[in-house]
Design a protein around this motif. Structure first.
Motif, PDB file in Angstrom:
ATOM      1  N   GLU A 224      10.754  50.499  29.560  1.00  0.00           N
ATOM      2  CA  GLU A 224       9.337  50.315  29.195  1.00  0.00           C
ATOM      3  C   GLU A 224       8.461  51.254  30.017  1.00  0.00           C
ATOM      4  OE1 GLU A 224       5.908  46.855  29.275  1.00  0.00           O
ATOM      5  OE2 GLU A 224       7.965  46.310  28.757  1.00  0.00           O
ATOM      6  N   GLU A 228       7.353  53.359  26.602  1.00  0.00           N
ATOM      7  CA  GLU A 228       6.065  52.865  26.097  1.00  0.00           C
ATOM      8  C   GLU A 228       4.897  53.236  27.014  1.00  0.00           C
ATOM      9  OE1 GLU A 228       8.968  50.758  23.674  1.00  0.00           O
ATOM     10  OE2 GLU A 228       8.832  51.085  25.835  1.00  0.00           O
ATOM     11  N   GLU A 249      -0.349  51.971  17.203  1.00  0.00           N
ATOM     12  CA  GLU A 249      -0.863  50.604  17.346  1.00  0.00           C
ATOM     13  C   GLU A 249      -0.668  49.820  16.051  1.00  0.00           C
ATOM     14  OE1 GLU A 249      -4.464  50.867  20.596  1.00  0.00           O
ATOM     15  OE2 GLU A 249      -4.879  51.533  18.545  1.00  0.00           O
ATOM     16  N   ALA A 252       3.094  49.052  15.738  1.00  0.00           N
ATOM     17  CA  ALA A 252       3.546  48.078  16.738  1.00  0.00           C
ATOM     18  C   ALA A 252       2.877  46.720  16.575  1.00  0.00           C
ATOM     19  CB  ALA A 252       3.285  48.618  18.146  1.00  0.00           C
ATOM     20  N   ALA A 254      -0.017  45.854  17.819  1.00  0.00           N
ATOM     21  CA  ALA A 254      -0.620  45.482  19.104  1.00  0.00           C
ATOM     22  C   ALA A 254      -1.549  46.592  19.563  1.00  0.00           C
ATOM     23  CB  ALA A 254       0.467  45.243  20.157  1.00  0.00           C
ATOM     24  N   ALA A 256      -2.910  49.268  22.309  1.00  0.00           N
ATOM     25  CA  ALA A 256      -2.127  50.173  23.151  1.00  0.00           C
ATOM     26  C   ALA A 256      -1.751  49.546  24.491  1.00  0.00           C
ATOM     27  CB  ALA A 256      -2.916  51.465  23.383  1.00  0.00           C
ATOM     28  N   GLN A 258      -1.054  46.623  25.162  1.00  0.00           N
ATOM     29  CA  GLN A 258      -0.120  45.506  25.025  1.00  0.00           C
ATOM     30  C   GLN A 258       1.238  45.921  24.469  1.00  0.00           C
ATOM     31  OE1 GLN A 258      -2.628  43.212  22.389  1.00  0.00           O
ATOM     32  NE2 GLN A 258      -3.369  41.926  24.066  1.00  0.00           N
ATOM     33  N   ILE A 259       1.377  47.178  24.074  1.00  0.00           N
ATOM     34  CA  ILE A 259       2.627  47.628  23.474  1.00  0.00           C
ATOM     35  C   ILE A 259       3.735  47.647  24.525  1.00  0.00           C
ATOM     36  CG2 ILE A 259       3.799  49.597  22.411  1.00  0.00           C
ATOM     37  CD1 ILE A 259       1.172  50.278  21.036  1.00  0.00           C
ATOM     38  N   SER A 260       4.867  47.031  24.181  1.00  0.00           N
ATOM     39  CA  SER A 260       5.989  46.929  25.110  1.00  0.00           C
ATOM     40  C   SER A 260       7.300  47.173  24.369  1.00  0.00           C
ATOM     41  CB  SER A 260       6.012  45.539  25.752  1.00  0.00           C
ATOM     42  OG  SER A 260       6.383  44.561  24.784  1.00  0.00           O
ATOM     43  N   HIS A 263       7.863  45.688  20.974  1.00  0.00           N
ATOM     44  CA  HIS A 263       7.208  46.263  19.795  1.00  0.00           C
ATOM     45  C   HIS A 263       7.874  47.576  19.387  1.00  0.00           C
ATOM     46  CE1 HIS A 263       4.003  43.891  21.851  1.00  0.00           C
ATOM     47  NE2 HIS A 263       3.766  43.482  20.627  1.00  0.00           N
ATOM     48  N   ARG A 264       9.027  47.855  19.996  1.00  0.00           N
ATOM     49  CA  ARG A 264       9.653  49.160  19.804  1.00  0.00           C
ATOM     50  C   ARG A 264      10.107  49.357  18.365  1.00  0.00           C
ATOM     51  NH1 ARG A 264      13.578  50.664  24.549  1.00  0.00           N
ATOM     52  NH2 ARG A 264      11.549  50.674  25.585  1.00  0.00           N
TER      53      ARG A 264
END
Length: 291
Positions: A224, A228, A249, A252, A254, A256, A258-260, A263-264
């Motif tokens: 991560e 990300e 965004e 995913a 979410a 930006a 919060q993207i982890s 959310h890949r």
């Protein structure tokens, strides 16, 4: 559930040429809910390590620790289920009955067995194939059945031994994305073995590289942080990347910030950071082979 802890895990076998030291002392602590990928060259002891965690193989008689939540692993247990590379469906059972099979030994009412089997078959996208036999399913669908069967037992830890190795490239990438989605929804701890560098980079929340035998951990990375976070930081700092960032965004689901890993998606594979990470992993493996 507490962490999976391995300390001083060693394994030797008697081979034709004499004693073969497979694992040279593995130390790991894996928190509950983490997705860990064990990466390394073919024949380095990855599968042996997975079998030890599964309770199918015992470490050498030495001072070692092998526990889950402080409880020693003494053998196989429903809390640890394994998905192998080969498709393991029973050919005479339908997809639904294959998923239900293990539930018959868990002291569950039959109605609960079918309810749970249908639910997990739906989770892997095979609700409409419940009455199909393995011979009528593609390789990817058969492996989904195996994953659903493992999930239905609701183990604390899912062990996966190169489960996508025999699939074609397109199906393999689809299954990888599906597995990340399943992990997000179930919150299970996953220990995944592979020798495919791109697969490790895409799947793992944490990637551990093993050396050649006697295997030891020679490299570790938090993906991560390497993917990300670096991707979002680069795009957020460049006004010309605003449209691309907005698209990510949207993909995913979410913002930006919060993207982890959870959310890949395929968008990660298209970024320069992904290529850079695979190159570092390749260098780590090469270093472990020649050391």
């Amino acid at each position: 559930m507490g962490p999976l802890v391995l300390k001083n895990i060693k394994k030797t076998y008697l081979a034709r040429e004499g004693v073969r030291v497979v694992l040279g002392g593995i130390d790991l602590s894996i928190p509950a809910g983490q997705f860990v990928v064990i990466l390394g060259p073919s024949g380095c002891g990855k599968t042996t390590l997975l079998k030890i965690v599964a309770g199918l193989v015992t470490p050498d008689d030495d001072h070692y620790t092998l526990t889950i939540d402080g409880r020693s692993i003494k053998g196989p247990s429903p809390e640890r289920n394994i998905v192998f590379q080969a498709y393991t469906s029973f050919p005479w059972l339908t997809a639904l009955e294959n998923v239900r099979f293990g539930l018959q030994f868990m002291n569950l009412p039959k109605t609960e067995q079918y309810k749970r089997a249908e639910a997990y078959l739906g989770q892997v996208g095979l609700k409409d194939f419940r009455d199909d036999f393995p011979r009528d399913l593609s390789g990817g669908q058969q492996q989904r059945v195996a994953i659903a069967r493992t999930l239905a037992a609701e183990p604390e830890i899912i062990l996966m031994d190169e489960p996508f190795a025999s699939l074609d490239a397109q199906t393999r990438e689809t299954m990888q994305a599906d597995l990340v989605d399943i992990w997000e929804r179930t919150g299970r701890t996953i220990l995944f073995v592979t020798h495919d560098i791109a697969e490790a980079a895409f799947l793992g929340e944490r990637v551990l590289v093993l050396s050649r035998m006697p295997a030891r951990v020679i490299y570790e990375c938090d993906t991560e942080r390497e993917l990300e976070k670096k991707i979002i930081e680069r795009m957020a700092a460049d006004p010309s990347q605003y449209e691309a960032l907005s698209e990510i965004e949207s993909l995913a689901g979410a913002n930006a910030s919060q993207i982890s890993v959870r959310h890949r998606g395929d968008w990660v594979r298209q970024q320069p950071e992904f290529l850079a990470l695979t190159q570092r992993l390749k260098q780590a493996i090469s270093a472990g082979i020649v050391s």
